[in-house]
Design an enzyme around this catalytic site. Sequence first.
Site, PDB file in Angstrom:
ATOM      1  N   LYS A   1      22.323   2.048   6.779  1.00 57.77           N
ATOM      2  CA  LYS A   1      22.421   3.091   7.791  1.00 57.77           C
ATOM      3  C   LYS A   1      22.079   2.492   9.140  1.00 57.77           C
ATOM      4  O   LYS A   1      21.454   1.432   9.218  1.00 57.77           O
ATOM      5  CB  LYS A   1      21.517   4.274   7.453  1.00 57.77           C
ATOM      6  CG  LYS A   1      20.050   3.950   7.285  1.00 57.77           C
ATOM      7  CD  LYS A   1      19.328   5.190   6.817  1.00 57.77           C
ATOM      8  CE  LYS A   1      17.871   4.908   6.568  1.00 57.77           C
ATOM      9  NZ  LYS A   1      17.171   6.047   6.011  1.00 57.77           N
TER      10      LYS A   1
ATOM     11  N   ARG B   1       9.684  16.261   0.130  1.00 54.98           N
ATOM     12  CA  ARG B   1       9.542  17.280   1.172  1.00 54.98           C
ATOM     13  C   ARG B   1      10.041  18.630   0.700  1.00 54.98           C
ATOM     14  O   ARG B   1       9.295  19.501   0.351  1.00 54.98           O
ATOM     15  CB  ARG B   1      10.336  16.867   2.427  1.00 54.98           C
ATOM     16  CG  ARG B   1       9.584  15.935   3.318  1.00 54.98           C
ATOM     17  CD  ARG B   1      10.494  15.310   4.342  1.00 54.98           C
ATOM     18  NE  ARG B   1      11.498  14.480   3.710  1.00 54.98           N
ATOM     19  CZ  ARG B   1      12.212  13.575   4.351  1.00 54.98           C
ATOM     20  NH1 ARG B   1      12.070  13.419   5.635  1.00 54.98           N
ATOM     21  NH2 ARG B   1      13.080  12.841   3.710  1.00 54.98           N
TER      22      ARG B   1
HETATM   23  P1  ADP Z   1      14.271   6.067   4.052  1.00 52.46           P
HETATM   24  O1  ADP Z   1      14.707   5.545   5.326  1.00 52.46           O
HETATM   25  O2  ADP Z   1      13.825   5.033   3.089  1.00 52.46           O
HETATM   26  O3  ADP Z   1      15.237   7.077   3.452  1.00 52.46           O
HETATM   27  P2  ADP Z   1      12.622   8.293   4.559  1.00 52.46           P
HETATM   28  O4  ADP Z   1      11.733   8.418   5.719  1.00 52.46           O
HETATM   29  O5  ADP Z   1      13.805   9.198   4.536  1.00 52.46           O
HETATM   30  O6  ADP Z   1      12.976   6.823   4.462  1.00 52.46           O
HETATM   31  O7  ADP Z   1      11.822   8.535   3.226  1.00 52.46           O
HETATM   32  C1  ADP Z   1      10.981   7.588   2.627  1.00 52.46           C
HETATM   33  C2  ADP Z   1      10.062   8.282   1.662  1.00 52.46           C
HETATM   34  O8  ADP Z   1       9.106   9.027   2.409  1.00 52.46           O
HETATM   35  C3  ADP Z   1      10.801   9.285   0.775  1.00 52.46           C
HETATM   36  O9  ADP Z   1      10.187   9.344  -0.482  1.00 52.46           O
HETATM   37  C4  ADP Z   1      10.606  10.564   1.521  1.00 52.46           C
HETATM   38  O10 ADP Z   1      10.719  11.696   0.684  1.00 52.46           O
HETATM   39  C5  ADP Z   1       9.205  10.376   2.076  1.00 52.46           C
HETATM   40  N1  ADP Z   1       9.004  11.187   3.248  1.00 52.46           N
HETATM   41  C6  ADP Z   1       9.716  11.169   4.395  1.00 52.46           C
HETATM   42  N2  ADP Z   1       9.272  12.092   5.251  1.00 52.46           N
HETATM   43  C7  ADP Z   1       8.232  12.718   4.636  1.00 52.46           C
HETATM   44  C8  ADP Z   1       7.342  13.794   4.993  1.00 52.46           C
HETATM   45  N3  ADP Z   1       7.455  14.417   6.155  1.00 52.46           N
HETATM   46  N4  ADP Z   1       6.383  14.155   4.110  1.00 52.46           N
HETATM   47  C9  ADP Z   1       6.300  13.540   2.917  1.00 52.46           C
HETATM   48  N5  ADP Z   1       7.106  12.537   2.503  1.00 52.46           N
HETATM   49  C10 ADP Z   1       8.055  12.139   3.344  1.00 52.46           C
END
Ligand code: ADP
Length: 177
Positions: A43, A92
């Site tokens: 991405k 989430r």
């Molecule tokens: P990636 O770029 O690897 O997709 P993300 O930030 O989307 O990273 O998510 C990485 C991990 O952190 C995932 O397991 C996601 O569900 C978790 N995560 C992201 N944002 C939150 C949040 N606000 N609260 C709890 N967990 C989160």
Amino acid sequence: MTTRRAIFPASFDPIHLGHIDIALRASRLFDEIIVGVYDRPLKHLLFDVEKRVALVEQAFEDVPNIRVARYSGLTVEFARQVGALAIVRGLRVFSDFELEFRMALANKRLAPEIEVVALLASEQHMHLASSTIREIASLGGDISTMVPPHVEETLLAHFRKLGDDAAGSVDMVSFRD
Ligand code: ADP
């Protein structure tokens, strides 16, 4: 006694309070957490891996049992390399569940010995996502309740520079996660 170690992998573009909350809570369940910064996700990224790692390191500099490493390739291979027995993820909302469940099943097929441990997001961080934070920051919104101060400063500086370079236009930035 063997160290009960887990990894918390993500691209952290950038790290925010939701990620930090999950890593800190996991650090109370395991002897050691290795926060894995995924090198090259499929991405568009705002920050290069060196910058993302530096921001993550600074977020956990006072936490003795959280370490940070960058990795590329399969997450389960990274887990094996560092001797982790589990992969920690955050959940989430319902939409996370389907993706996380699918990834967990795929990882389990690849590495049956490694467990996936999903922690429920804390209520106050439920809405946080790196993509939303990047977008708000690019539009000059207040992100001070979403990220630690050093990440806020980095984002502000980044968009200030982009704004200067492009005389206010930031439409070369993609906000997809
Ligand atoms: P990636 O770029 O690897 O997709 P993300 O930030 O989307 O990273 O998510 C990485 C991990 O952190 C995932 O397991 C996601 O569900 C978790 N995560 C992201 N944002 C939150 C949040 N606000 N609260 C709890 N967990 C989160």
